[in-house]
Design an enzyme around this catalytic site. Structure first.
Site, PDB file in Angstrom:
ATOM      1  N   LYS A 228      47.255  27.943  16.475  1.00 29.69           N
ATOM      2  CA  LYS A 228      46.312  26.885  16.886  1.00 29.69           C
ATOM      3  C   LYS A 228      45.153  27.480  17.685  1.00 29.69           C
ATOM      4  CE  LYS A 228      49.435  23.042  16.645  1.00 29.69           C
ATOM      5  NZ  LYS A 228      50.631  23.783  16.173  1.00 29.69           N
ATOM      6  N   ARG A 304      37.634  10.926  38.810  1.00 31.29           N
ATOM      7  CA  ARG A 304      37.955  12.035  39.705  1.00 31.29           C
ATOM      8  C   ARG A 304      37.311  11.781  41.076  1.00 31.29           C
ATOM      9  NH1 ARG A 304      41.779  15.326  38.229  1.00 31.29           N
ATOM     10  NH2 ARG A 304      40.841  16.979  39.460  1.00 31.29           N
ATOM     11  N   ARG A 338      43.604  23.425  47.203  1.00 27.89           N
ATOM     12  CA  ARG A 338      43.456  24.540  46.260  1.00 27.89           C
ATOM     13  C   ARG A 338      41.988  24.809  45.934  1.00 27.89           C
ATOM     14  NH1 ARG A 338      47.241  21.761  43.458  1.00 27.89           N
ATOM     15  NH2 ARG A 338      46.007  21.643  41.550  1.00 27.89           N
ATOM     16  N   ASP A 345      43.862  12.569  43.122  1.00 30.22           N
ATOM     17  CA  ASP A 345      44.203  11.623  44.179  1.00 30.22           C
ATOM     18  C   ASP A 345      43.978  12.318  45.519  1.00 30.22           C
ATOM     19  OD1 ASP A 345      46.240  13.426  44.435  1.00 30.22           O
ATOM     20  OD2 ASP A 345      47.872  12.019  44.056  1.00 30.22           O
ATOM     21  N   ASP A 347      45.858  13.693  48.779  1.00 24.59           N
ATOM     22  CA  ASP A 347      47.168  14.015  49.354  1.00 24.59           C
ATOM     23  C   ASP A 347      46.962  14.480  50.781  1.00 24.59           C
ATOM     24  OD1 ASP A 347      48.758  13.944  46.766  1.00 24.59           O
ATOM     25  OD2 ASP A 347      47.269  15.459  46.262  1.00 24.59           O
ATOM     26  N   ASN A 431      54.432  26.006  42.109  1.00 20.68           N
ATOM     27  CA  ASN A 431      55.699  25.756  42.801  1.00 20.68           C
ATOM     28  C   ASN A 431      56.890  26.155  41.943  1.00 20.68           C
ATOM     29  OD1 ASN A 431      54.279  24.791  44.947  1.00 20.68           O
ATOM     30  ND2 ASN A 431      54.651  22.629  44.529  1.00 20.68           N
TER      31      ASN A 431
HETATM   32  N1  LIG Z   1      55.865  17.479  39.742  1.00 21.44           N
HETATM   33  C1  LIG Z   1      55.260  17.860  40.868  1.00 21.44           C
HETATM   34  C2  LIG Z   1      54.215  17.107  41.390  1.00 21.44           C
HETATM   35  C3  LIG Z   1      53.597  17.532  42.557  1.00 21.44           C
HETATM   36  N2  LIG Z   1      54.013  18.651  43.172  1.00 21.44           N
HETATM   37  C4  LIG Z   1      53.343  19.135  44.399  1.00 21.44           C
HETATM   38  C5  LIG Z   1      52.299  20.151  44.030  1.00 21.44           C
HETATM   39  C6  LIG Z   1      51.025  19.383  44.015  1.00 21.44           C
HETATM   40  O1  LIG Z   1      49.914  20.171  44.270  1.00 21.44           O
HETATM   41  C7  LIG Z   1      51.268  18.384  45.128  1.00 21.44           C
HETATM   42  C8  LIG Z   1      50.436  17.146  44.969  1.00 21.44           C
HETATM   43  O2  LIG Z   1      50.715  16.538  43.715  1.00 21.44           O
HETATM   44  P1  LIG Z   1      49.614  15.862  42.829  1.00 21.44           P
HETATM   45  O3  LIG Z   1      50.319  15.185  41.727  1.00 21.44           O
HETATM   46  O4  LIG Z   1      48.724  15.011  43.683  1.00 21.44           O
HETATM   47  O5  LIG Z   1      48.822  17.093  42.188  1.00 21.44           O
HETATM   48  P2  LIG Z   1      47.508  17.853  42.626  1.00 21.44           P
HETATM   49  O6  LIG Z   1      47.025  17.383  43.935  1.00 21.44           O
HETATM   50  O7  LIG Z   1      47.838  19.278  42.513  1.00 21.44           O
HETATM   51  O8  LIG Z   1      46.467  17.495  41.498  1.00 21.44           O
HETATM   52  P3  LIG Z   1      45.570  16.167  41.353  1.00 21.44           P
HETATM   53  O9  LIG Z   1      44.171  16.573  41.627  1.00 21.44           O
HETATM   54  O10 LIG Z   1      45.765  15.747  39.941  1.00 21.44           O
HETATM   55  O11 LIG Z   1      46.083  15.150  42.309  1.00 21.44           O
HETATM   56  O12 LIG Z   1      52.655  18.102  45.037  1.00 21.44           O
HETATM   57  C9  LIG Z   1      55.054  19.399  42.633  1.00 21.44           C
HETATM   58  O13 LIG Z   1      55.429  20.417  43.186  1.00 21.44           O
HETATM   59  N3  LIG Z   1      55.660  18.984  41.485  1.00 21.44           N
HETATM   60 MN   LIG Z   2      46.780  15.318  44.331  1.00 18.21          MN
END
Ligand SMILES: Nc1ccn([C@H]2C[C@H](O)[C@@H](COP(=O)(O)OP(=O)(O)OP(=O)(O)O)O2)c(=O)n1
Ligand SMILES: [Mn+2]
Length: 466
Positions: A228, A304, A338, A345, A347, A431
């Protein structure tokens, strides 16, 4: 005939090959590439000739496609033609690049530039190493000119780390992501996970993929996904995307799963009871409280969030916390920490001394943020659902035209600060990798702690340590 074929015909891409019969010489092309080329030709209205039929005179190709490298060497090219076992009477011999470019640009291109051309020697007498990049291929790097803001959060600057390490692979990632998303909303988590894994390998590989071999060499990228990647490189898109993503059912499922609180199985159920649109959902199904809120802010939640807005929310939460409990720290985490330019969202991690009652601090904070008007809806009820460490809700900054945003607040005791900060900063993929690395080293990592001396049965042996 060649004049006719040489004309541009971009009126109807789906039939742009309608007068064309193609024979692809398989040498150096590879089976997968061959199959993909053939299916694209057919899809665009062309006919594919087989070698046997050409040899037997049953088929008269208008175009013979050879692997590009044959175009550099007349002897080799002639040898290729001889394998057809008859005198050459075909008008057009072109390189695979012609076919790729036609498919990619969705038009029948003139073929002169893609025919036999003896290699030009460079000044130092060497053969040119690679086809020069066309202007559309060159990637433009944008430099951000954000003003430096002080006295805010430690990570208020968008990271100068290479957040776009995937530079050059964006199209590949974008197309594969469409498949990962489509399979996820269809409930095919296994397939979705496969694509997600491949995407992360591509993001991390640190090089621009230019062929099938580059892709298949990556961990997590198998034969099928590599094919792909190749198709995307050659044609600029992926046929499977339209197959998988554009049917009306998938479109409905996508609309439903975009409602906060709706997963693949609810979406499927709604589809089964006849819902197709958001209006159907409003009329026909009983929504949970969370889904009602999700539906109310449907458009806003899809947008976003610029990091400046995350910062503003962080400051309001931080100010509110100072009046409640000044020793508790407020740290915006997630994609914001990051260094992403925009977030899905908001956090926020709040970190407090171990002996504090987490529920009490959190409820005071939420009440205060509701009074100031920042928090507009709850997605969990702190009283009923009893999770004392996690709040999920909706916030909206004051002012004209501000959007409602998803807000998560996590309460963490000081003794868990390091591992919690790492966990909530993520990404989720990071993670997982970190936990795996810990496990390989005989340790156990979670958001709460990092422990050594974990002896797993499969690893256990005389070297197991405590
Ligand atoms: N299944 C998951 C979901 C989340 N997290 C941890 C890592 C993420 O960075 C943090 C926050 O989760 P979010 O779903 O808010 O993800 P992000 O902040 O990384 O991305 P976004 O910009 O989509 O919110 O929680 C994790 O370890 N495993
Ligand atoms: Mn988030």
């Amino acid at each position: 005939m060649s004049n006719q074929l040489n004309s541009f015909d971009n009126s109807e891409p789906s039939s742009m090959f309608k007068d064309i019969q193609v024979l692809i010489m398989p040498a150096l092309i590879g089976k997968k590439r061959l199959t993909l080329f053939e299916s694209h030709i057919k899809k665009l209205g062309g006919k594919v000739c087989q070698i046997g039929d050409v040899k037997g005179g049953l088929c008269e190709p208008s175009h013979i496609i050879v692997e590009d490298s044959f175009l550099l060497d007349k002897t080799n090219l002639d040898k290729q033609m001889k394998t057809l076992g008859r005198e050459r009477e075909f008008q057009v011999i072109v390189g695979t690049r012609w076919l790729s470019d036609c498919i990619k640009m969705k038009m029948l291109l003139p073929f002169e530039d893609y025919q036999f051309h003896p290699p030009k020697l460079s000044k130092d007498g060497c053969l040119p190493s690679k086809r020069a990049k066309s202007s559309s291929e060159s990637t433009t790097q944008q430099t951000s000119n954000k003003p430096i803001q002080e006295d805010k959060f430690a990570c208020s600057q968008s990271s100068s780390l290479p957040t776009k390490v995937e530079g050059g692979n964006e199209l590949i990632i974008q197309e594969l992501q469409k498949l990962a998303d489509a399979f996820r909303i269809k409930g095919d988590t296994w397939r979705s996970h496969g694509y997600t894994k491949a995407i992360s390998a591509i993001k991390r590989c640190g090089k621009v993929l230019s062929c099938y071999e580059d892709a298949v060499a990556l961990p997590g990228v198998g034969d099928k996904i590599a094919a792909k990647v190749w198709e995307i490189l050659e044609t600029g898109s992926l046929m499977k995307v339209s197959e998988v993503c554009n049917d009306s059912k998938t479109i409905s499922l996508q609309i439903f799963t975009n409602i906060w609180g709706v997963g693949p199985s609810t979406a499927e159920n709604w589809y089964q009871v006849g819902c197709r649109t958001l209006d159907d959902v409003r009329d026909k199904v009983a929504l949970s409280k969370q889904q009602e809120i999700g539906l109310k802010h449907y458009e806003d939640f899809l947008q976003r969030i610029p990091r400046s807005e995350v910062e503003e929310v962080g400051l309001i939460v931080s100010d509110a916390m100072k009046t409640i409990e000044p020793s508790v720290s407020v740290i915006p985490v997630g994609s914001y920490r990051r260094g992403k330019d925009t977030c899905g969202d908001i956090d926020i991690m709040i970190c407090q001394p171990d002996h504090y009652d987490s529920k009490a601090v959190l409820s005071k904070l939420i009440i205060s943020l509701k009074i100031t008007g920042l928090i507009t809806d709850d997605l969990v009820s702190l009283e009923k659902e009893g999770n004392q460490r996690k709040y999920l809700g909706v916030c909206c900054l004051p002012g004209e035209g501000k959007k409602h945003r998803r807000l998560d607040i996590f309460v963490v005791p000081k003794s868990e600060e390091a591992t919690a900060l790492m966990h909530y900063t993520g990404s989720a993929l990071f993670n997982r990798s970190a936990r795996l690395l810990a496990a390989k080293k005989g340790m156990s990592l979670s958001e709460h702690s990092l422990h050594g001396g974990i002896v797993r049965e499969s690893f256990a042996g005389p070297q197991g340590f405590e």
